[in-house]
Enzyme design. Structure first.
Site, short mmCIF file in Angstrom:
data_model
loop_
_atom_site.label_atom_id
_atom_site.label_comp_id
_atom_site.label_asym_id
_atom_site.label_seq_id
_atom_site.Cartn_x
_atom_site.Cartn_y
_atom_site.Cartn_z
N HIS A 194 -7.24 -7.37 -11.53
CA HIS A 194 -8.29 -8.36 -11.77
C HIS A 194 -9.06 -8.18 -13.08
CE1 HIS A 194 -7.46 -10.11 -7.93
NE2 HIS A 194 -7.58 -8.94 -7.33
N CYS A 235 -6.37 -8.02 0.19
CA CYS A 235 -6.00 -7.31 -1.04
C CYS A 235 -5.57 -5.89 -0.70
CB CYS A 235 -7.18 -7.27 -2.02
SG CYS A 235 -7.07 -8.49 -3.34
#
Lengths: 274, 106
Positions: A194, A235
């Site tokens: 990310h 995740c």
């Protein structure tokens, strides 16, 4: 990175051109020096550059964006409607007047003198138990999701207003540490996707920056509305790490870091995500 | 009970074509998915939807397992007279969800 690549390129070029070995050596040394610098800056864990912050909305297809934008078609509003109903039926409005909680969701997670660091869900449950004197709502239950979706939606468009200094700092540091720690069988940290690789493809999906501002949000994969902690569990499962339970201290601390990281973005709840 | 969201204009002129939107909260469990222990999750879906305008069916739909959760329908009808629009969803076990909306036509 570009500098070390350039030096490497130069090294191979000089080799090709058959320039004296000494020159080669200097360039190779230069290359290894810049590499060492890269490793240093990596271990120092720079946060995502504020000028680069993009909401997950920007990584969606036009169809999914329009689903989020349409106040009728966005299925998340089913929960918002129900939350509003519940808010009135269960007597929350005896204390909180209509609209008084506007902006409240932007201040979570926050430090509570008794409970420590809590998110909005935990605050709702504190109200349910202490004021309404009813058993706490189960995390991820329909009732709690509806209430948190309704209350978060009241802050739609407003940026986060959280406190990360003072007594909250250890929690913030712990959340930040979580973000930068490798975990799971795939040995990946949040930042490796990310921060370092957002905008690139991961199988069929574009990697987002992992901001929390759409949640509680409707995920097409779930076919339902879910909390941020459920999203984080996905995740963790994806990198084959054992997820923490929703509402856990670890996830609430991570939520604090994520909120700070996304601080200039407006809340979008109920967002629609893949 | 399932939350229902409806969008119907309050007023319309006679002969006007109006858009009606209807959404219901429902998991539309297809029956093809396993749960976390590998056991099949039983099918649970809405089978039938209809919209009656003063007791006359103006729109009807059959639902199947491939329809997404929280089904959203949008359709058109001609406003002929003031009256009631009745929306009715019937699931596979005969469970019914209904909602009424008044429409004023002049």
């Amino acid at each position: 990175m570009p500098l070390s690549w350039l030096s490497w390129k130069l090294t191979s070029l000089t080799r090709l051109a058959g320039v004296r070995r000494a020159g080669c050596l200097i360039l190779t040394l230069l290359a290894s020096l810049t590499q060492a610098e890269d490793i240093l800056s990596f271990s120092a864990n720079p946060d995502l550059d504020a000028s680069m912050v993009r909401s997950g909305y920007r990584f969606l297809t036009p169809e999914t964006r329009s689903l989020q934008d349409d106040d009728f078609a966005n299925p998340g509003y089913l929960w918002v409607d129900q939350g509003r109903q519940q808010f009135h039926d269960s007597g929350c409005n005896a204390c909180h007047q209509e609209g008084a909680l506007t902006g409240a969701a932007t201040r979570y997670p926050q430090l509570d003198p008794e409970l420590g660091l809590i998110n909005l869900e935990a605050r709702i449950n504190q109200c349910v138990e202490d004021r309404l004197e009813r058993p706490a709502l189960k995390y991820e239950s329909h009732a709690l999701l509806s209430l948190s979706a309704y209350i978060t939606n009241l802050s739609k468009g407003r940026p986060y207003q959280i406190i990360v200094t003072g007594a909250a700092e250890p929690h913030f540091t712990a959340g930040r540490e979580y973000f930068f720690s490798r975990r799971g069988q795939l040995n990946l940290a949040c930042n490796q996707c990310h921060d370092d690789n957002w905008g690139r493809m991961l199988r069929g999906d574009k990697i987002s920056q992992g901001h929390p501002n759409a949640y509680p949000g409707y995920r097409l994969e779930w076919q339902t509305l879910g909390s941020l902690h459920r999203r984080i569990q996905d995740c963790d499962t994806g990198i084959r790490a054992r997820p923490f339970p929703p509402g856990s201290t670890e996830y609430t601390q991570l939520e604090l870091y994520l909120a700070w990281r996304a601080r200039q973005l407006g809340l979008e709840s109920p967002g629609v995500r893949r | 009970m399932n939350t229902i969201r409806l969008a119907v204009p309050d007023k319309a002129t006679r002969g006007e074509i109006i858009e009606i939107k209807a959404m219901i909260q429902h998991e539309m469990e297809s029956g093809h998915r396993p749960d976390e222990y590998g056991r099949p999750i039983p099918r649970f879906i809405i089978k039938h939807f209809e919209c009656r305008y003063n007791d006359r069916v103006v729109f009807r739909a059959e639902f199947f397992p491939a329809i997404a959760a929280n089904p959203f329908l949008s359709f058109f009808t001609r406003a002929t007279e003031s009256g009631t629009l009745e929306f009715r969803w019937i699931d596979q076990d005969g469970g019914v969800a209904t909602e009424l909306v008044e429409l004023e036509v002049d």
